[in-house]
Design an enzyme around this catalytic site. Structure first.
Site, short mmCIF file in Angstrom:
data_model
loop_
_atom_site.label_atom_id
_atom_site.label_comp_id
_atom_site.label_asym_id
_atom_site.label_seq_id
_atom_site.Cartn_x
_atom_site.Cartn_y
_atom_site.Cartn_z
N HIS A 79 0.83 -1.20 0.00
CA HIS A 79 0.00 0.00 0.00
C HIS A 79 0.87 1.26 0.00
CE1 HIS A 79 -2.25 3.17 2.29
NE2 HIS A 79 -3.09 2.95 1.31
N GLU A 82 1.96 1.84 -3.45
CA GLU A 82 0.86 2.39 -4.26
C GLU A 82 0.84 3.92 -4.17
OE1 GLU A 82 -3.57 3.50 -3.42
OE2 GLU A 82 -3.21 1.39 -2.93
#
Length: 459
Positions: A79, A82
């Site tokens: 994450h 990302e």
């Protein structure tokens, strides 16, 4: 510069053409809904679905990496990465990336899941070349600078804090931990404050290089597009970044998973000063490749998938014990979850759990009635078709199918599989899954005696 003979050049070009292969996976009517796949040298797959009747296009890149691929020390790295891919490349600053899509009225975003990550942009069809160039640049040319890692750390910690403030979200993470324990599937996608604070730029760069190789990526596009044009533009973008240097690499196969540790009969209670108690009662479910998933979908819809479902009627309509009550399924490569969620006043949590447990036990013993099954099948078929009315949904479908299954299923075939579910199919999957001893997760201001009584709900 080293010269090559014309004979050698011709042979090399022929070999490259042989590696790049295109297949028609689904043939639509008059070209509408046709799904094609091209595999480029270097193992990059490109799938498209053509829909000439719209004026938009959605372009996405799916990465074969999720939080399940993290070690404990790398918790939240997927994450985190990302976020960082939006922070700048060799060609664009973070502002350049965002302003490029804003200037044409497009939208761009990304999401991280347990087993994959997706980056996408939705634009007018005429602006698709821009979306392709920007998203491909992000995926292949991210800088991952120390200053960006330091700045984004605060943003991610705020996102964790925001999630922690929503017990309706936290209870699902708690339930995953209750079911899977301290395993990758049991840990939160966002990571924790401790793991995020400990992540370094070097660790994240290594993670990026390992998991964002073209063999681990699937490019998906849907809308008013031309497959060959998309392939040329994607190939140009990846070659510009030097990301297609290998010609002998093959795409990674769909994830087969590692059997997750699953526990039964566990109860976890997180004491919070909330107005409601948030509960999830559930059992191990089915892997996403299990053929019985169609029957489970019907079972889930009939139990808690709408206003006419058993749980909604029993808990909310007849007794007024909760505003939100529903069931859900989550399928992974080798396992899954089936859960029932409800939010209610703390002094009613035992009544709600008793009703939910009674309904699950009743369906495990008796199955569902023919009318319930017919209604659930109709609801599933309608929601499936309506959910594919925009190019973003179409891109999600073909991209995820390629990454997770390595194949495509037409909407007509999906509807046929739903329609073919029989009462015996539902009865069998209900008996197997709902007959298991459930686990329970609860968040709320429960007193010690209330918390102790929760064990009876899974006894």
């Amino acid at each position: 510069m080293t010269s090559r003979s014309p004979k050698t050049t011709a042979r090399t070009s022929s070999e490259a053409r042989a590696v790049a292969r295109t297949q028609t996976l689904l043939k639509g009517k008059d070209g509408i809904g046709t799904v094609r796949r091209t595999t480029l040298p270097g193992g990059l797959r490109i799938v498209t679905e053509t829909l000439p009747s719209v004026r938009s296009a959605t372009f996405g890149i799916w990465a074969h990496v999720g939080s399940r691929d993290e070690t404990p020390a790398l918790g939240g790295a997927t994450h985190y990465l990302e976020h960082l891919l939006f922070k700048g490349t060799h060609r664009r600053s973070a502002l350049d990336i965002s302003s490029a899509l804003d200037a044409v009225g497009g939208e761009m975003n990304a999401f991280t899941a347990k087993e994959y990550t997706c980056y996408y942009a939705r634009v007018l069809d005429t602006d698709l070349p821009l979306a392709i160039d920007v998203v491909c640049d992000m995926l292949t040319g991210s800088l991952i600078r120390q200053e960006d890692v330091d700045a984004e750390r605060g943003v991610i910690l705020e996102e964790i804090a925001m999630t922690e403030d929503d017990p309706g979200d936290v209870v699902h993470d708690l339930f995953a931990r209750t079911m899977f324990g301290d395993t990758p599937l049991g840990r939160p996608v966002l990571g924790t404050v401790d793991t995020v604070e400990a992540l370094t730029a070097d660790r994240i760069r290594r993670f990026y290089k390992k998991h964002y190789d073209p063999t681990h990526l699937v490019v998906a596009a849907a809308g008013n597009i031309d497959h060959a044009t998309v392939v040329r533009q994607v190939r140009r973008a990846f070659e510009k970044a030097g990301a297609l240097t290998r010609t002998d690499a093959a795409p990674v196969a769909p994830r087969d998973g590692r059997r997750a540790i699953r526990t039964a009969g566990r109860v976890e209670v997180l004491s919070r000063r909330t107005e409601q108690a948030h509960v999830v009662l559930g059992v191990p479910g089915l892997a996403r490749t299990d053929d019985r998933r169609w029957a489970l979908g019907v079972l889930n819809t009939a139990l808690g998938g709408g206003m006419s479902s058993r749980l909604f009627q029993e808990v909310r309509e007849k007794r007024g014990l909760a505003y939100s009550v529903y069931s859900y399924t989550s399928g992974f490569a080798d396992c899954g979850l089936f859960g029932v969620y409800a939010g209610c006043r703390p002094n009613q949590v035992h009544d709600v759990l008793s009703i939910c447990r009674d309904e699950l036990d009743r369906v495990a013993r008796e199955g569902l009635g023919d009318d319930e099954i017919a209604r659930a099948i109709g609801q599933l078929k309608g929601s499936t078709v309506l959910g594919l009315e925009d190019t973003g949904a179409l891109m999600n479908r073909i991209g995820k199918s390629e990454l997770c299954w390595g194949d495509q299923m037409s909407v007509d075939d999906m509807l046929a599989r739903m329609a073919a579910v029989t009462p015996d199919d539902v009865r069998d999957v209900a008996a197997e899954l709902l007959g298991q001893r459930p686990s329970l997760s609860v968040i709320g201001p429960l007193k010690d005696k209330q918390a102790d009584r929760l064990h009876t709900a899974v006894a």
